[in-house]
Design an enzyme around this catalytic site. Structure first.
Site, PDB file in Angstrom:
ATOM      1  N   PHE A  54       0.677  55.082  -4.058  1.00 52.61           N
ATOM      2  CA  PHE A  54       2.033  55.271  -3.562  1.00 52.61           C
ATOM      3  C   PHE A  54       2.150  56.678  -2.994  1.00 52.61           C
ATOM      4  CE2 PHE A  54       6.657  55.857  -3.863  1.00 52.61           C
ATOM      5  CZ  PHE A  54       7.050  54.730  -3.162  1.00 52.61           C
ATOM      6  N   ASP A  56       0.037  56.011 -13.241  1.00 49.66           N
ATOM      7  CA  ASP A  56       1.395  55.726 -12.805  1.00 49.66           C
ATOM      8  C   ASP A  56       1.651  54.245 -13.085  1.00 49.66           C
ATOM      9  OD1 ASP A  56       3.737  55.095 -11.430  1.00 49.66           O
ATOM     10  OD2 ASP A  56       3.286  56.388  -9.726  1.00 49.66           O
ATOM     11  N   TYR A  67      13.562  51.701 -13.069  1.00 52.06           N
ATOM     12  CA  TYR A  67      14.496  50.952 -12.221  1.00 52.06           C
ATOM     13  C   TYR A  67      13.884  49.722 -11.573  1.00 52.06           C
ATOM     14  CZ  TYR A  67      12.440  53.994  -8.577  1.00 52.06           C
ATOM     15  OH  TYR A  67      11.580  54.685  -7.759  1.00 52.06           O
ATOM     16  N   LYS A  68      12.596  49.465 -11.810  1.00 50.00           N
ATOM     17  CA  LYS A  68      11.975  48.263 -11.264  1.00 50.00           C
ATOM     18  C   LYS A  68      12.048  47.150 -12.306  1.00 50.00           C
ATOM     19  CE  LYS A  68       8.777  51.096  -8.495  1.00 50.00           C
ATOM     20  NZ  LYS A  68       9.510  51.066  -7.224  1.00 50.00           N
ATOM     21  N   ARG A 127       6.439  41.863   0.745  1.00 44.76           N
ATOM     22  CA  ARG A 127       6.246  41.836  -0.709  1.00 44.76           C
ATOM     23  C   ARG A 127       7.279  40.932  -1.368  1.00 44.76           C
ATOM     24  NH1 ARG A 127       6.075  47.658  -3.372  1.00 44.76           N
ATOM     25  NH2 ARG A 127       8.279  47.485  -2.826  1.00 44.76           N
TER      26      ARG A 127
END
Length: 420
Positions: free
Chosen positions: A135, A207, A232-233, A381
């Site tokens: 990322f 991560d 938050y995912k 995605r």
């Protein structure tokens, strides 16, 4: 068998037999929407609205500053960290929820480099290894840190997981990887990768942004050194919710990080001019915490207490297997290319397909109530959150995708929005 599903009725039967299906009612999902973007922003738990009102109306509005003690605001980072810990194979007092993933990564990466300076070979151990497809913010933070330190550190970007064996060597200070790749959904073998890197004397920073809450993680079994991730995912903490940091207990006493704020002080309210770090994981803290957003994290974590990660993983793999099977059978010949690994051991909880007009197709999907997202280059995605995604959602999403692509019902040169 998932690969033999050929009707919506069969998907309805799977939903009827799903022991996790009742958990969907604990999320406030809008009608007419198939939400397949929990890998980017989790859906809102129903309890979050009431919790936000409680924090704002009572704890802030009435109790005011007394809530730091009365409502336990001061202990929230550690208390929520303890609640999250079982989901990542950590123990009590090893996790704090604080800051953003980027800031936590900066702190832990800096601390890892500092630990390496105590080794006899510190002068030659100057390389941070990571994936070119990591990322981007992780790479940016590493670049910024190395430039700021100006001590000869450099970053080595690899182009495939197969390069790890040769890339990590006696010059490697830190191996920094994302457990599940944000674009492809590729899942690293945490235990094997960590062991191989540590054999070379490297420290390993994981991560967990795209794996925490999506699949079983055991940081202790993997003997990991450091980990960060967001809430938050898949953890459904809310937009921009604070992230988390984990440091292996064996590193606590020696760990130092450059953002030595007062929340990481041994006795913050003595107001001493000199910094003395607190013992344990709290030394990863920095400044005053964002209490309103932090309080909402608990609403998502509470739902995980009603199930276990093995059950969630089983359903996640079933959902993603079904999606891949249906896209490849019902959208055959429509130039959709699977990007995500097929093997369960190498797959997270989102599936990516590439198409030359991926962005336009995704915009049309969203317009029709099937919400996924898009990542360059040409990758669509689709995230599958077992807490609230059903098998009929998968069937209906694929049918909508087939209609759009087969009929070319999308803009070829759709102008991209600021957030894709």
């Amino acid at each position: 068998m998932i690969n033999s599903i050929d009707s919506r009725a069969a998907c309805q039967a799977l939903d009827a037999d799903d022991p996790l299906a009742p958990l969907r009612a604990q999320f406030d999902l809008p009608p007419g929407v198939i939400y397949l973007d929990g890998n980017s922003l989790g859906a809102r738990p129903r309890a979050a609205l009431q919790r936000a009102q409680q924090v704002i109306q009572q704890e802030w509005g009435v109790d005011l500053i007394r809530s730091w003690n009365k409502a336990g605001w001061f202990d929230l980072p550690a208390r929520l960290g303890n609640q999250l810990a079982p989901l990542i194979g950590a123990k009590d007092n090893e996790v704090v929820i604080t800051d953003s993933t980027s800031i936590n990564l900066f702190k832990l990466l800096a601390g890892a480099l500092q630990l390496q300076t105590a080794k006899a070979d510190a002068a030659t151990r100057k390389v941070i290894v990571t994936e070119r497809d990591n990322f981007p913010t992780d790479i940016y933070m590493a670049q910024g840190l190395t430039e700021w330190l100006d001590r000869g550190y450099r970053i080595h970007l690899i182009d495939s997981p197969q390069e790890l064996a040769s890339a990590v060597n006696a010059e490697t200070a830190v191996l920094m990887l994302t457990h599940v790749n944000y674009r492809s959904g590729h899942l690293h073998d945490m235990q094997a990768v960590t062991a191989a890197a540590q054999e070379q004397g490297a420290l390993v920073l994981w991560d967990l942004a795209h794996s925490a809450g999506a699949l079983p993680i055991d940081l202790h079994a993997a003997n990991a050194d450091f980990a960060v991730g967001c809430t938050y995912k898949y953890l459904n903490g809310g937009p921009g919710a604070p992230a988390f940091a984990w440091i292996a207990p064996r590193h606590h006493a020696q760990f130092r990080q450059p953002l030595s704020g007062w929340w990481g002080h041994r006795a913050p309210f003595t107001m001493q001019p000199g910094f003395t770090p607190v013992d344990g994981i709290r030394r990863a803290l920095c400044g005053t915490q964002p209490i309103v957003s932090m309080a909402l994290v608990e609403c998502g974590l509470d739902i995980f207490a009603q199930t276990d990660m093995q059950a969630l993983r089983k359903k996640s793999l079933a959902l993603t297997d079904l999606f891949i099977s249906l896209v490849e059978s019902r959208c055959a010949g429509l130039d959709l290319t699977l990007v995500t690994p097929r093997a369960h051991a190498e797959r997270g909880s989102h599936v990516s397909f590439a198409h030359a007009h991926g962005y336009g197709i995704m915009r049309e999907l969203i317009a029709r109530g099937v919400i996924g997202d898009y990542r360059e280059p040409q990758v669509m995605r689709f995230g599958f959150t077992p807490l609230y995604t059903g098998f009929c959602d998968v069937w209906d999403a694929v049918e909508t995708l087939r209609q759009i692509v087969a009929g070319k019902e999308y803009q070829i040169n759709a102008q991209q929005e600021a957030v894709t």
